[in-house]
Design an enzyme around this catalytic site. Structure first.
Site, PDB file in Angstrom:
ATOM      1  N   ASP A 105      -1.681  -8.132 -10.378  1.00  0.00           N
ATOM      2  CA  ASP A 105      -1.774  -6.677 -10.441  1.00  0.00           C
ATOM      3  C   ASP A 105      -2.225  -6.157  -9.077  1.00  0.00           C
ATOM      4  O   ASP A 105      -3.348  -6.415  -8.641  1.00  0.00           O
ATOM      5  CB  ASP A 105      -2.786  -6.309 -11.531  1.00  0.00           C
ATOM      6  CG  ASP A 105      -2.934  -4.816 -11.748  1.00  0.00           C
ATOM      7  OD1 ASP A 105      -2.467  -4.035 -10.910  1.00  0.00           O
ATOM      8  OD2 ASP A 105      -3.540  -4.441 -12.774  1.00  0.00           O
ATOM      9  N   VAL A 106      -1.350  -5.422  -8.399  1.00  0.00           N
ATOM     10  CA  VAL A 106      -1.622  -4.926  -7.046  1.00  0.00           C
ATOM     11  C   VAL A 106      -1.853  -3.421  -7.108  1.00  0.00           C
ATOM     12  O   VAL A 106      -0.917  -2.637  -7.309  1.00  0.00           O
ATOM     13  CB  VAL A 106      -0.460  -5.247  -6.086  1.00  0.00           C
ATOM     14  CG1 VAL A 106      -0.786  -4.772  -4.675  1.00  0.00           C
ATOM     15  CG2 VAL A 106      -0.145  -6.743  -6.101  1.00  0.00           C
ATOM     16  N   GLU A 107      -3.114  -3.017  -6.955  1.00  0.00           N
ATOM     17  CA  GLU A 107      -3.483  -1.606  -6.993  1.00  0.00           C
ATOM     18  C   GLU A 107      -4.458  -1.314  -5.860  1.00  0.00           C
ATOM     19  O   GLU A 107      -4.953  -2.228  -5.188  1.00  0.00           O
ATOM     20  CB  GLU A 107      -4.110  -1.254  -8.344  1.00  0.00           C
ATOM     21  CG  GLU A 107      -3.188  -1.513  -9.534  1.00  0.00           C
ATOM     22  CD  GLU A 107      -3.781  -1.029 -10.846  1.00  0.00           C
ATOM     23  OE1 GLU A 107      -4.375   0.077 -10.864  1.00  0.00           O
ATOM     24  OE2 GLU A 107      -3.657  -1.749 -11.852  1.00  0.00           O
ATOM     25  N   THR A 108      -4.760  -0.044  -5.671  1.00  0.00           N
ATOM     26  CA  THR A 108      -5.685   0.345  -4.613  1.00  0.00           C
ATOM     27  C   THR A 108      -7.123   0.451  -5.093  1.00  0.00           C
ATOM     28  O   THR A 108      -8.046   0.313  -4.288  1.00  0.00           O
ATOM     29  CB  THR A 108      -5.268   1.689  -3.992  1.00  0.00           C
ATOM     30  OG1 THR A 108      -5.077   2.657  -5.041  1.00  0.00           O
ATOM     31  CG2 THR A 108      -3.976   1.539  -3.210  1.00  0.00           C
ATOM     32  N   ASN A 111      -9.751  -1.840  -3.863  1.00  0.00           N
ATOM     33  CA  ASN A 111      -9.257  -2.305  -2.562  1.00  0.00           C
ATOM     34  C   ASN A 111      -9.246  -1.173  -1.532  1.00  0.00           C
ATOM     35  O   ASN A 111      -8.482  -1.224  -0.566  1.00  0.00           O
ATOM     36  CB  ASN A 111      -7.835  -2.864  -2.727  1.00  0.00           C
ATOM     37  CG  ASN A 111      -7.814  -4.174  -3.476  1.00  0.00           C
ATOM     38  OD1 ASN A 111      -8.587  -5.078  -3.194  1.00  0.00           O
ATOM     39  ND2 ASN A 111      -6.922  -4.280  -4.456  1.00  0.00           N
TER      40      ASN A 111
END
Length: 213
Positions: A105-108, A111
């Site tokens: 799961d690539v989210e901001t 991050n």
């Protein structure tokens, strides 16, 4: 289940869940016509979703095609630490390589301090570690939205196109496929089309997905 049928509705119905859905009656979920599900498993190098084991075992017992997702952290833990966390949790539930889905799961959120280069560098390293150590050379799915992928990940630095795409694009007639995949003639495999679904067996809202058969 409340969800709009897509124009081309030759898709299976899926959901993704985490601790926020509470106790799920998976038999009722299956009876409602859901046949795929992905459960949140881990985040970063140390966190495990407290409902992960219950959810994964429940979906499997109900006959759903199952999967897990790991919430990627670019800076707070190394790719190696995240791999170790993923590996330990997969062992607890008898994850089946080649049959069950493993998604990143690539989210901001979480991050915020990472640059686009740092996002891409750490993500590529994690993808490579997972391929080589856990999936017998297969690629993990990547979950992302069109805007986050285009604006927050330096995606041109590496070839992520071999990773099956799980796209998050709500309230759209069709999702936008980022250039990483579209330039290679590839489509989405899962499409999270709503975050406000209602499914029998789950109290409150749940993410709804279309799944290519």
């Amino acid at each position: 289940m409340n969800c709009k049928e897509p124009i081309k509705h030759d898709y299976a119905r899926g959901i993704d869940v985490s601790r926020w859905q509470g106790d799920i009656d998976w038999a009722r979920v299956a009876a409602a016509g859901i046949n795929h599900a992905i459960a949140k498993m881990t985040e970063g190098g140390t966190y495990t979703d407290p409902k992960f084991v219950d959810n994964f075992q429940g979906m499997r017992a109900a006959g759903l095609k199952g999967g897990v997702y790991h919430y990627f952290r670019a800076l707070s833990s190394t790719p190696g630490q995240q791999l170790a966390n993923i590996q330990a949790r997969l062992a607890e539930v008898g994850f089946r390589v080649g049959e069950d889905i493993l998604a990143i799961d690539v989210e901001t959120q979480g991050n915020e301090g990472a640059s686009a280069d740092q996002m891409a560098d750490a993500l590529y390293e994690l993808v490579t570690l997972i391929r080589e150590s856990l999936l017998d050379g297969a690629y993990p799915f990547l979950y992302t939205s069109p805007s986050i992928w285009s604006n927050s990940v330096a995606w041109r630095k590496y070839d992520f196109s071999e990773c099956p795409l799980w796209i998050a694009h709500w309230d759209a007639a069709q999702p936008k496929v980022p250039e990483t995949w579209s330039s290679h003639g590839k489509r989405w495999q899962w499409w999270q089309h709503s975050s406000k679904g209602q499914v029998d067996g789950i109290q409150g809202a749940v993410d709804l997905n279309w799944v290519r058969r």
